[in-house]
Design a protein around this motif. Structure first.
Motif, mmCIF file in Angstrom:
data_model
loop_
_atom_site.group_PDB
_atom_site.id
_atom_site.type_symbol
_atom_site.label_atom_id
_atom_site.label_comp_id
_atom_site.label_asym_id
_atom_site.label_seq_id
_atom_site.Cartn_x
_atom_site.Cartn_y
_atom_site.Cartn_z
ATOM 1 N N LEU A 129 0.820 -1.200 0.000
ATOM 2 C CA LEU A 129 0.000 0.000 0.000
ATOM 3 C C LEU A 129 0.860 1.258 0.000
ATOM 4 C CD1 LEU A 129 -2.879 -0.935 -0.063
ATOM 5 C CD2 LEU A 129 -3.273 0.301 2.037
ATOM 6 N N TRP A 159 -6.157 4.579 -3.397
ATOM 7 C CA TRP A 159 -6.598 3.825 -2.231
ATOM 8 C C TRP A 159 -8.112 3.933 -2.083
ATOM 9 C CZ3 TRP A 159 -3.129 4.795 2.662
ATOM 10 C CH2 TRP A 159 -1.803 4.450 2.366
ATOM 11 N N GLU A 202 -9.164 0.615 2.433
ATOM 12 C CA GLU A 202 -7.711 0.445 2.476
ATOM 13 C C GLU A 202 -7.071 1.509 3.360
ATOM 14 O OE1 GLU A 202 -6.544 -1.569 -1.811
ATOM 15 O OE2 GLU A 202 -6.807 0.607 -1.714
ATOM 16 N N PHE A 223 -5.065 0.640 6.634
ATOM 17 C CA PHE A 223 -3.657 1.056 6.697
ATOM 18 C C PHE A 223 -3.394 1.812 7.984
ATOM 19 C CE2 PHE A 223 -0.141 3.962 5.876
ATOM 20 C CZ PHE A 223 0.821 3.087 5.390
#
Length: 56
Positions: free
Chosen positions: A33, A41, A45, A49
């Motif tokens: 990522l 993104w 996500e 993250f």
């Protein structure tokens, strides 16, 4: 081919492809990522993250 064998082949293909993605929160996933442009993104996500890679 019968419908059952086609269905089994499709399920097997999906399972094999799904197994290729790294697990969310793993070091490999975090680095993947980091390399991905932030504009690409998804909201999920970005949340994952922050949860797994930033606030460990």
């Amino acid at each position: 081919m019968t419908i059952i064998s086609k269905s089994l082949a499709l399920i097997a293909a999906v399972l094999l492809l799904a197994a290729c993605a790294p697990e969310v929160g793993s070091d490999k996933w975090c680095s993947m990522l980091k390399d991905k442009p932030k504009g690409d993104w998804t909201a999920n996500e970005a949340t994952d993250f922050a949860k797994h890679c930033v606030f460990k």
